[in-house]
Design a protein around this motif. Structure first.
Motif, PDB file in Angstrom:
ATOM      1  N   VAL A  13       0.761  -1.090   0.052  1.00 20.09           N
ATOM      2  CA  VAL A  13      -0.027   0.087   0.092  1.00 20.09           C
ATOM      3  C   VAL A  13       0.757   1.201  -0.055  1.00 20.09           C
ATOM      4  CG1 VAL A  13      -1.695   1.527   1.425  1.00 20.09           C
ATOM      5  CG2 VAL A  13      -2.042  -0.978   1.118  1.00 20.09           C
ATOM      6  N   GLU A  14       2.062   1.068   0.685  1.00 19.91           N
ATOM      7  CA  GLU A  14       2.870   2.170   0.671  1.00 19.91           C
ATOM      8  C   GLU A  14       3.985   2.200  -0.235  1.00 19.91           C
ATOM      9  OE1 GLU A  14       2.104   4.874   2.777  1.00 19.91           O
ATOM     10  OE2 GLU A  14       0.617   3.776   3.703  1.00 19.91           O
ATOM     11  N   SER A  15       4.500   1.033  -1.013  1.00 19.69           N
ATOM     12  CA  SER A  15       5.447   1.103  -1.551  1.00 19.69           C
ATOM     13  C   SER A  15       5.281   0.797  -3.286  1.00 19.69           C
ATOM     14  CB  SER A  15       6.421  -0.289  -1.151  1.00 19.69           C
ATOM     15  OG  SER A  15       5.770  -1.228  -1.265  1.00 19.69           O
ATOM     16  N   ALA A  16       3.978   0.658  -3.434  1.00 23.57           N
ATOM     17  CA  ALA A  16       3.518   0.433  -4.946  1.00 23.57           C
ATOM     18  C   ALA A  16       3.984   1.646  -5.947  1.00 23.57           C
ATOM     19  CB  ALA A  16       2.096   0.274  -5.034  1.00 23.57           C
ATOM     20  N   PRO A  17       4.612   1.175  -7.103  1.00 27.78           N
ATOM     21  CA  PRO A  17       4.874   2.330  -7.833  1.00 27.78           C
ATOM     22  C   PRO A  17       3.464   3.226  -8.426  1.00 27.78           C
ATOM     23  CG  PRO A  17       5.421   0.297  -8.727  1.00 27.78           C
ATOM     24  CD  PRO A  17       4.626  -0.110  -7.443  1.00 27.78           C
ATOM     25  N   LEU A  18       2.426   2.842  -8.422  1.00 23.40           N
ATOM     26  CA  LEU A  18       1.030   3.419  -8.706  1.00 23.40           C
ATOM     27  C   LEU A  18       0.177   3.377  -7.320  1.00 23.40           C
ATOM     28  CD1 LEU A  18      -0.619   4.862 -10.789  1.00 23.40           C
ATOM     29  CD2 LEU A  18      -2.010   2.631 -10.893  1.00 23.40           C
ATOM     30  N   ARG A  19      -0.178   4.462  -6.889  1.00 24.65           N
ATOM     31  CA  ARG A  19      -1.012   4.545  -5.751  1.00 24.65           C
ATOM     32  C   ARG A  19      -2.066   5.572  -5.921  1.00 24.65           C
ATOM     33  NH1 ARG A  19      -1.013   7.048  -0.375  1.00 24.65           N
ATOM     34  NH2 ARG A  19      -1.639   5.504   1.259  1.00 24.65           N
ATOM     35  N   LEU A  20      -3.462   5.143  -6.099  1.00 22.35           N
ATOM     36  CA  LEU A  20      -4.451   6.081  -6.356  1.00 22.35           C
ATOM     37  C   LEU A  20      -5.556   6.008  -4.830  1.00 22.35           C
ATOM     38  CD1 LEU A  20      -5.492   5.120  -9.668  1.00 22.35           C
ATOM     39  CD2 LEU A  20      -3.854   7.016  -9.196  1.00 22.35           C
ATOM     40  N   VAL A  21      -5.498   7.200  -4.373  1.00 19.00           N
ATOM     41  CA  VAL A  21      -6.384   7.184  -3.360  1.00 19.00           C
ATOM     42  C   VAL A  21      -7.718   7.868  -3.424  1.00 19.00           C
ATOM     43  CG1 VAL A  21      -6.440   7.870  -0.543  1.00 19.00           C
ATOM     44  CG2 VAL A  21      -4.138   6.998  -1.993  1.00 19.00           C
ATOM     45  N   PHE A  22      -8.968   7.434  -3.101  1.00 20.44           N
ATOM     46  CA  PHE A  22     -10.122   8.115  -3.237  1.00 20.44           C
ATOM     47  C   PHE A  22     -10.872   8.045  -1.725  1.00 20.44           C
ATOM     48  CE2 PHE A  22      -8.920   5.930  -6.830  1.00 20.44           C
ATOM     49  CZ  PHE A  22      -8.990   6.686  -7.735  1.00 20.44           C
ATOM     50  N   ARG A 129       0.808   1.792 -16.112  1.00 25.93           N
ATOM     51  CA  ARG A 129       0.897   2.825 -14.920  1.00 25.93           C
ATOM     52  C   ARG A 129       0.071   3.931 -15.442  1.00 25.93           C
ATOM     53  NH1 ARG A 129       5.959   0.713 -13.950  1.00 25.93           N
ATOM     54  NH2 ARG A 129       6.807   2.981 -14.020  1.00 25.93           N
ATOM     55  N   LEU A 130       0.779   4.418 -16.567  1.00 25.27           N
ATOM     56  CA  LEU A 130       0.121   5.606 -17.225  1.00 25.27           C
ATOM     57  C   LEU A 130      -1.343   5.682 -17.555  1.00 25.27           C
ATOM     58  CD1 LEU A 130       0.614   8.533 -18.354  1.00 25.27           C
ATOM     59  CD2 LEU A 130       1.215   7.433 -20.638  1.00 25.27           C
ATOM     60  N   ALA A 131      -1.758   4.565 -18.134  1.00 25.22           N
ATOM     61  CA  ALA A 131      -3.302   4.438 -18.514  1.00 25.22           C
ATOM     62  C   ALA A 131      -3.977   4.513 -17.070  1.00 25.22           C
ATOM     63  CB  ALA A 131      -3.324   3.090 -19.205  1.00 25.22           C
ATOM     64  N   LEU A 132      -3.570   3.879 -15.973  1.00 26.56           N
ATOM     65  CA  LEU A 132      -4.138   3.986 -14.797  1.00 26.56           C
ATOM     66  C   LEU A 132      -4.385   5.177 -14.170  1.00 26.56           C
ATOM     67  CD1 LEU A 132      -3.124   0.563 -13.313  1.00 26.56           C
ATOM     68  CD2 LEU A 132      -5.409   1.068 -13.991  1.00 26.56           C
ATOM     69  N   ARG A 133      -3.224   5.745 -14.276  1.00 22.50           N
ATOM     70  CA  ARG A 133      -3.233   7.457 -13.929  1.00 22.50           C
ATOM     71  C   ARG A 133      -4.071   8.168 -14.619  1.00 22.50           C
ATOM     72  NH1 ARG A 133       2.129   6.674 -13.435  1.00 22.50           N
ATOM     73  NH2 ARG A 133       2.970   6.546 -11.149  1.00 22.50           N
ATOM     74  N   LEU A 134      -4.136   7.972 -15.860  1.00 17.83           N
ATOM     75  CA  LEU A 134      -5.042   8.691 -16.865  1.00 17.83           C
ATOM     76  C   LEU A 134      -6.543   8.283 -16.487  1.00 17.83           C
ATOM     77  CD1 LEU A 134      -3.220   8.579 -20.236  1.00 17.83           C
ATOM     78  CD2 LEU A 134      -3.428  10.719 -18.580  1.00 17.83           C
ATOM     79  N   GLY A 135      -6.789   7.006 -16.129  1.00 16.04           N
ATOM     80  CA  GLY A 135      -8.116   6.637 -15.849  1.00 16.04           C
ATOM     81  C   GLY A 135      -8.371   6.949 -14.244  1.00 16.04           C
ATOM     82  N   ARG A 136      -7.586   7.860 -13.505  1.00 15.08           N
ATOM     83  CA  ARG A 136      -7.933   7.926 -12.195  1.00 15.08           C
ATOM     84  C   ARG A 136      -9.416   8.767 -12.249  1.00 15.08           C
ATOM     85  NH1 ARG A 136      -8.139  11.104  -7.814  1.00 15.08           N
ATOM     86  NH2 ARG A 136      -6.599  10.539  -6.138  1.00 15.08           N
ATOM     87  N   PRO A 137      -9.556   9.852 -12.912  1.00 12.93           N
ATOM     88  CA  PRO A 137     -10.964  10.320 -13.021  1.00 12.93           C
ATOM     89  C   PRO A 137     -12.263   9.357 -12.989  1.00 12.93           C
ATOM     90  CG  PRO A 137      -9.671  11.650 -14.194  1.00 12.93           C
ATOM     91  CD  PRO A 137      -8.839  10.745 -14.070  1.00 12.93           C
ATOM     92  N   GLY A 138     -11.996   8.424 -13.909  1.00 12.95           N
ATOM     93  CA  GLY A 138     -13.212   7.350 -14.263  1.00 12.95           C
ATOM     94  C   GLY A 138     -13.092   6.509 -12.767  1.00 12.95           C
TER      95      GLY A 138
END
Length: 160
Positions: A13-22, A129-138
């Motif tokens: 949860v703390e070390s992952a290269p991609l972390r999205l929090v809602f 990872r880029l695609a997931l970051r771009l998908g953050r709003p969704g």
């Protein structure tokens, strides 16, 4: 075809290269919210519209989740802390590119309801990872809609 993902622990949860929090505020109690998340796995499709099927396996130690579009996850539950925390990692999936995926739900009392924080952490190649970051709003919209739906469901049927 299902692929085996890397086995990660809660430290991911703390070390992952991609972390999205809602996060969202709900009127439901922490107890009701936790019960819906952790105890009523089969009920997820009733409030999280991306989920088409869900079932607990291995006496609740795991889950099988199906999403719209055909994605399937086989998961291991890593944390079951009543009324405060529920976390699981994906062990197998047919989603391309993922190397590791873990989701953590944290619940805290907030006034007469609760605050829920969903942390989505993943590893995969840079384009994923880029695609997931771009998908953050969704993902954020899906989370907010799910929390609204769950809050309404719990208000109608407090015994769920």
């Amino acid at each position: 075809m299902a692929r085996q993902l890397r086995s990660v622990g809660l430290e991911f949860v703390e070390s992952a290269p991609l972390r999205l929090v809602f996060s969202a505020q709900v009127s439901a109690s922490p107890q009701a919210l936790y019960a819906a998340l952790a105890d009523d796995v089969a009920g997820w499709p009733g409030w999280f519209t991306a989920v088409t099927a869900a079932r607990a396996v291995d006496d609740g130690a795991g889950r099988e989740i199906r999403l719209k579009g055909g994605t399937v996850f086989t998961e291991t539950v890593l944390a079951r802390e009543p009324d405060t925390r529920y976390a699981y990692r994906v062990d197998q999936t047919n989603a391309p590119g993922l190397r590791a995926l873990l989701e953590e739900w944290r619940i805290t009392p907030a006034g007469s309801g609760a605050r829920v924080r969903w942390t989505f952490v993943a590893d995969g190649p840079a384009p994923l990872r880029l695609a997931l970051r771009l998908g953050r709003p969704g993902l954020g919209r899906a989370f907010r809609d799910a929390m609204r739906n769950l809050d309404r469901r719990l208000a109608r049927s407090p015994g769920l």
